[in-house]
Design a protein around this motif. Sequence first.
Motif, PDB file in Angstrom:
ATOM      1  N   CYS A 259     -14.606  32.204  -9.196  1.00  0.00           N
ATOM      2  CA  CYS A 259     -13.918  33.541  -8.784  1.00  0.00           C
ATOM      3  C   CYS A 259     -15.382  34.268  -8.375  1.00  0.00           C
ATOM      4  O   CYS A 259     -16.127  34.598  -9.210  1.00  0.00           O
ATOM      5  N   ILE A 260     -15.546  34.579  -6.920  1.00  0.00           N
ATOM      6  CA  ILE A 260     -16.462  35.366  -6.445  1.00  0.00           C
ATOM      7  C   ILE A 260     -16.278  36.733  -6.466  1.00  0.00           C
ATOM      8  O   ILE A 260     -15.565  37.391  -5.569  1.00  0.00           O
ATOM      9  N   GLY A 261     -16.588  37.628  -7.697  1.00  0.00           N
ATOM     10  CA  GLY A 261     -16.378  39.244  -7.688  1.00  0.00           C
ATOM     11  C   GLY A 261     -14.974  39.050  -8.381  1.00  0.00           C
ATOM     12  O   GLY A 261     -14.140  38.477  -8.460  1.00  0.00           O
ATOM     13  N   VAL A 262     -14.797  40.724  -8.937  1.00  0.00           N
ATOM     14  CA  VAL A 262     -13.495  40.756  -9.511  1.00  0.00           C
ATOM     15  C   VAL A 262     -12.531  41.233  -8.622  1.00  0.00           C
ATOM     16  O   VAL A 262     -12.888  42.249  -7.634  1.00  0.00           O
TER      17      VAL A 262
ATOM     18  N   HIS B  95      -5.068  39.009 -11.903  1.00  0.00           N
ATOM     19  CA  HIS B  95      -5.218  38.218 -10.826  1.00  0.00           C
ATOM     20  C   HIS B  95      -6.400  37.101 -10.878  1.00  0.00           C
ATOM     21  O   HIS B  95      -6.155  35.964 -10.566  1.00  0.00           O
ATOM     22  N   ALA B  96      -7.414  37.673 -11.651  1.00  0.00           N
ATOM     23  CA  ALA B  96      -8.530  36.535 -11.819  1.00  0.00           C
ATOM     24  C   ALA B  96      -8.281  35.587 -12.674  1.00  0.00           C
ATOM     25  O   ALA B  96      -8.356  34.375 -12.426  1.00  0.00           O
ATOM     26  N   ALA B  97      -7.276  36.020 -13.912  1.00  0.00           N
ATOM     27  CA  ALA B  97      -6.784  34.744 -14.677  1.00  0.00           C
ATOM     28  C   ALA B  97      -5.652  33.725 -14.044  1.00  0.00           C
ATOM     29  O   ALA B  97      -5.811  32.723 -14.201  1.00  0.00           O
ATOM     30  N   GLN B  98      -5.194  34.393 -13.162  1.00  0.00           N
ATOM     31  CA  GLN B  98      -4.393  33.512 -12.113  1.00  0.00           C
ATOM     32  C   GLN B  98      -4.935  32.510 -11.247  1.00  0.00           C
ATOM     33  O   GLN B  98      -4.380  31.420 -11.124  1.00  0.00           O
ATOM     34  N   CYS B  99      -5.948  33.010 -10.858  1.00  0.00           N
ATOM     35  CA  CYS B  99      -6.809  32.101  -9.932  1.00  0.00           C
ATOM     36  C   CYS B  99      -7.370  31.121 -10.727  1.00  0.00           C
ATOM     37  O   CYS B  99      -7.456  29.826 -10.474  1.00  0.00           O
ATOM     38  N   LEU B 100      -7.888  31.310 -12.075  1.00  0.00           N
ATOM     39  CA  LEU B 100      -8.573  30.592 -13.054  1.00  0.00           C
ATOM     40  C   LEU B 100      -7.623  29.344 -13.460  1.00  0.00           C
ATOM     41  O   LEU B 100      -7.866  28.344 -13.351  1.00  0.00           O
ATOM     42  N   GLY B 101      -6.117  29.726 -13.805  1.00  0.00           N
ATOM     43  CA  GLY B 101      -5.241  28.783 -14.005  1.00  0.00           C
ATOM     44  C   GLY B 101      -4.898  27.633 -13.172  1.00  0.00           C
ATOM     45  O   GLY B 101      -4.020  26.759 -13.299  1.00  0.00           O
TER      46      GLY B 101
ATOM     47  N   MET C 211     -14.078  26.893 -15.215  1.00  0.00           N
ATOM     48  CA  MET C 211     -13.888  28.058 -14.867  1.00  0.00           C
ATOM     49  C   MET C 211     -14.909  28.992 -14.529  1.00  0.00           C
ATOM     50  O   MET C 211     -15.342  29.323 -15.703  1.00  0.00           O
ATOM     51  N   VAL C 212     -15.352  29.419 -13.469  1.00  0.00           N
ATOM     52  CA  VAL C 212     -16.611  30.212 -13.296  1.00  0.00           C
ATOM     53  C   VAL C 212     -16.212  31.763 -12.787  1.00  0.00           C
ATOM     54  O   VAL C 212     -15.481  31.740 -11.708  1.00  0.00           O
ATOM     55  N   LEU C 213     -16.389  32.582 -13.526  1.00  0.00           N
ATOM     56  CA  LEU C 213     -16.326  34.006 -13.004  1.00  0.00           C
ATOM     57  C   LEU C 213     -17.607  34.649 -12.860  1.00  0.00           C
ATOM     58  O   LEU C 213     -18.485  34.924 -13.642  1.00  0.00           O
ATOM     59  N   ALA C 214     -17.763  35.009 -11.614  1.00  0.00           N
ATOM     60  CA  ALA C 214     -19.077  35.204 -11.211  1.00  0.00           C
ATOM     61  C   ALA C 214     -19.193  36.558 -10.613  1.00  0.00           C
ATOM     62  O   ALA C 214     -18.836  37.197  -9.602  1.00  0.00           O
ATOM     63  N   ASP C 215     -19.587  37.477 -11.813  1.00  0.00           N
ATOM     64  CA  ASP C 215     -19.788  39.023 -11.226  1.00  0.00           C
ATOM     65  C   ASP C 215     -20.364  39.689 -12.748  1.00  0.00           C
ATOM     66  O   ASP C 215     -19.617  39.259 -13.784  1.00  0.00           O
TER      67      ASP C 215
ATOM     68  N   LEU D  84      -8.760  39.272 -20.523  1.00  0.00           N
ATOM     69  CA  LEU D  84      -8.409  38.027 -19.949  1.00  0.00           C
ATOM     70  C   LEU D  84      -7.396  37.704 -21.086  1.00  0.00           C
ATOM     71  O   LEU D  84      -7.294  38.003 -22.248  1.00  0.00           O
ATOM     72  N   PRO D  85      -6.305  36.714 -20.849  1.00  0.00           N
ATOM     73  CA  PRO D  85      -5.323  36.135 -21.443  1.00  0.00           C
ATOM     74  C   PRO D  85      -6.083  35.457 -22.762  1.00  0.00           C
ATOM     75  O   PRO D  85      -7.099  34.971 -22.460  1.00  0.00           O
ATOM     76  N   LYS D  86      -5.449  35.620 -23.952  1.00  0.00           N
ATOM     77  CA  LYS D  86      -5.985  35.149 -24.985  1.00  0.00           C
ATOM     78  C   LYS D  86      -6.467  33.628 -25.085  1.00  0.00           C
ATOM     79  O   LYS D  86      -7.534  33.211 -25.495  1.00  0.00           O
ATOM     80  N   TRP D  87      -5.712  32.729 -24.407  1.00  0.00           N
ATOM     81  CA  TRP D  87      -5.981  31.234 -24.424  1.00  0.00           C
ATOM     82  C   TRP D  87      -7.187  31.115 -23.549  1.00  0.00           C
ATOM     83  O   TRP D  87      -8.000  29.902 -23.631  1.00  0.00           O
ATOM     84  N   ILE D  88      -7.535  32.103 -22.471  1.00  0.00           N
ATOM     85  CA  ILE D  88      -8.637  31.856 -21.887  1.00  0.00           C
ATOM     86  C   ILE D  88      -9.991  32.493 -22.725  1.00  0.00           C
ATOM     87  O   ILE D  88     -11.115  31.949 -22.811  1.00  0.00           O
ATOM     88  N   ASN D  89      -9.711  33.706 -23.114  1.00  0.00           N
ATOM     89  CA  ASN D  89     -10.615  34.455 -23.714  1.00  0.00           C
ATOM     90  C   ASN D  89     -11.290  33.973 -24.871  1.00  0.00           C
ATOM     91  O   ASN D  89     -12.348  33.745 -25.416  1.00  0.00           O
ATOM     92  N   GLY D  90     -10.292  33.221 -25.614  1.00  0.00           N
ATOM     93  CA  GLY D  90     -10.732  32.600 -26.916  1.00  0.00           C
ATOM     94  C   GLY D  90     -11.516  31.293 -26.670  1.00  0.00           C
ATOM     95  O   GLY D  90     -12.231  31.018 -27.439  1.00  0.00           O
ATOM     96  N   ALA D  91     -11.372  30.643 -25.592  1.00  0.00           N
ATOM     97  CA  ALA D  91     -12.379  29.507 -25.109  1.00  0.00           C
ATOM     98  C   ALA D  91     -13.733  29.863 -24.506  1.00  0.00           C
ATOM     99  O   ALA D  91     -14.479  29.096 -24.299  1.00  0.00           O
ATOM    100  N   VAL D  92     -13.926  31.094 -24.088  1.00  0.00           N
ATOM    101  CA  VAL D  92     -15.127  31.592 -23.614  1.00  0.00           C
ATOM    102  C   VAL D  92     -16.231  31.784 -24.986  1.00  0.00           C
ATOM    103  O   VAL D  92     -16.162  32.668 -25.864  1.00  0.00           O
ATOM    104  N   MET D  93     -17.217  31.003 -24.879  1.00  0.00           N
ATOM    105  CA  MET D  93     -18.152  31.149 -25.906  1.00  0.00           C
ATOM    106  C   MET D  93     -19.370  32.118 -25.923  1.00  0.00           C
ATOM    107  O   MET D  93     -19.452  32.307 -24.514  1.00  0.00           O
ATOM    108  N   GLU D  94     -19.725  32.556 -26.636  1.00  0.00           N
ATOM    109  CA  GLU D  94     -20.627  33.862 -26.532  1.00  0.00           C
ATOM    110  C   GLU D  94     -22.001  33.324 -25.576  1.00  0.00           C
ATOM    111  O   GLU D  94     -22.443  34.112 -24.997  1.00  0.00           O
ATOM    112  N   SER D  95     -22.280  32.244 -26.099  1.00  0.00           N
ATOM    113  CA  SER D  95     -23.569  31.618 -25.138  1.00  0.00           C
ATOM    114  C   SER D  95     -23.148  31.529 -23.797  1.00  0.00           C
ATOM    115  O   SER D  95     -24.243  31.360 -23.060  1.00  0.00           O
ATOM    116  N   ASN D  96     -21.926  31.483 -23.237  1.00  0.00           N
ATOM    117  CA  ASN D  96     -21.675  31.410 -22.012  1.00  0.00           C
ATOM    118  C   ASN D  96     -21.015  32.650 -21.237  1.00  0.00           C
ATOM    119  O   ASN D  96     -20.503  32.530 -20.102  1.00  0.00           O
ATOM    120  N   THR D  97     -21.573  33.643 -21.907  1.00  0.00           N
ATOM    121  CA  THR D  97     -21.082  35.075 -21.167  1.00  0.00           C
ATOM    122  C   THR D  97     -22.171  35.897 -20.326  1.00  0.00           C
ATOM    123  O   THR D  97     -21.617  36.876 -19.884  1.00  0.00           O
TER     124      THR D  97
END
Length: 760
Positions: A618-621, A657-663, A675-679, A689-702
Amino acid sequence: MLRRPHVAGLVNGICSSGTLDAGGHCVLEMPSGTGKTVSLLSLIVAYQQSFPEPRKLIYCSRTMSEIEKALAELKALMAYRAQELGHPEEFRALGLTSRKNLCLHPAVKREKSGNVVDARCRSLTAGFVKEKKARGEDVEVCVYHDNLDLLEPHNLIPPGVYTLDGLLRNGTLMSGRQMPFCNVIIYSYHYLLDPKIAERVSKELSKDCIVVFDEAHNIGESITPAPDALFGLTIFAYNVCIESLSIDLTEDSLRRAARGAQNLEKRIVDLKSSDATKLQNEYQKLVEGLRDVNEGREEDSFMANPVLPDDLLKEAVPGNIRRAEHFVAFLKRFVEYLKTRMKVLHVISETPASFLQHLKDLTFIERKPLRFCAERLTSLVRTLELANLEDYQPLQEVATFATLVATYDKGFLLILEPFETEGATVANPVLHLTCLDASIAIKPVFDRFSSVVITSGTISPLEMYPKMLQFNTVVQESYTMTLARKSFLPMIVTRGSDQVAISSRFEIRNEPSVVRNYGSLLIEFSKITPDGMVVFFPSYLYMESIISMWQGMGILDEVWKYKLILVETPDSQETSLALETYRTACCNGRGAVMLCVARGKVSEGIDFDHHYGRTVLCIGVPFQYTESRILKARLEFLRDNYQIKENDFLSFDAMRHAAQCLGRVLRGKDDYGIMVLADKRFGKKRAQLPKWINGAVMESNTNLSTDMAVAVAKKFLRTMAQPFTARDQDGISTWSIKDLENHQKKLQGEEDTLMAGQDV
């Protein structure tokens, strides 16, 4: 095997909490691609079959592909139930779609345009055509539709689940008559929400029906023109509730409406000379009220009332528009007034009350007859026995416009824009009657049906939907995903390898350093991603701009070394061809990159399962175009009426809509993807973000740079390359009957312990 993630929670959430048993509405967020549809169908079908007189399930989805997938899931479910129970059940289910897809008549089905198919079908099946045939007149009727009268409805098709192909094989014109005998009906949102369609298709459904809106993340969204109008491309965000009650009028549509009124005038003169009693009979019925004159309307009706108050239909039509010739003269005068309103050189924004007052001052047209215009035109069209209705479509829009503007005081706004864009010099005026309140269209559904389920994989935050759609819930729940392995890797990339921040924020989005860093990110991930990679941009305009700059920087040439490059366009046929080529490249080992747009066709209805999508970037929000006057009006309405702040709504909408793209890349429990959020702004908005995506984001990857993200992705792909079979999911992400029984025993034990503690 049963898919674990939702079933246990759903049984407690939907049944035990009152959504089905006591009657109530609920909002459920369930991860995409992990059994959401089959979980809902399994639960509700089991609930249905446990009662002697089962409640009908109305399952609504967005696109043809989603409807077909739901039918396929239901067919597999019923086959499984028959196998486990040892006998097939008395069960009927079917999917409905337009005449264009289901017509049997050889001459009609050859037509490619849906409007032409509808017009030709009406000319062969309308009630007055059958009456002429019965009187011995030489007219053509549809033999398929005509012969249905010889059959008993319950004998039309045997029990079973009928996909759209199955209906074609068994004869499709029976599908409407089969609805009262079906346990499950699967069709588009419009069949229930758009009043012009629902009046004909869904009016017989009983109050105890269970209604499910799947993929419901777009239900309350506003229609907002994207900035691509600068290139003559107007892209609208999909929305059913707002769209069904919003109308745009142009100078061209008003000219065609005036021609339609003249044609009606000629037909009235002809009918007066040949059969004046028809007009006289219509006049007598109009004195009694619109409900009587339209009673018994068949599927050849011109249009339906646009969510009119029930008491209005019982009223007698105002005397000045009862006679056909007076009504047509009334319409012509109204059209001429609208033409004069178009002759302005500045933007005008006004409420319906202000518009009606100005109309009255200039033309002496009162509000009350305007309210009856839509249904009065329907009555006249039936009386005149018009077969080809396409010529009267613009006049229908004017009549609907009149009815809406005279019926609703709040929740609507009129915006007159004299130019297509701010820099234009040639006038091209558009009069928008825009509905600002999505709850107006969906309110009849919540009032009419006792149990409505709204579900999607991307509807966080859950409390926003009941606010915007004005309904109360008994359950609001976001379910997480239970996986046997960590099969998706979400990460937030905030800067390039040169440490320059990346963002699609308007002020910096076209800076060479930002564009180059986005290009480097694309190159690096195209190197390491096996097979397919999907890239999403906030808009067509920005995608065209950045592709042009990448071309000059040599970035596309570098990507081309590793993958084929395909681009989504606003043209649906071009996009379909690009998708077909993309899939071919993924299958033959060449690999491909698909450049797409958030809110476009690809982001909503296309699945990139398994090797078709291993990385989504995802290039941009994907914020909406905030300079749109319609969007500004809607934001103001939400702020004033529902206390929803502008920034909260825009941010909620963009992250949805970003989450929809990621899914798009995770379509099953044995699938995997990056799933890359580039912004840099995604770091602050991560909680939305939906709980199922946000819960999988590690702090080291933010807060990653491009090189750090590539290193993390390589490690993830090496892990995913290890052997993994379906058996590895047993007892974890998929359950057997025994696993389910053990879970029930565990829940029962916890409940007994709790009760014992309360007794003490």
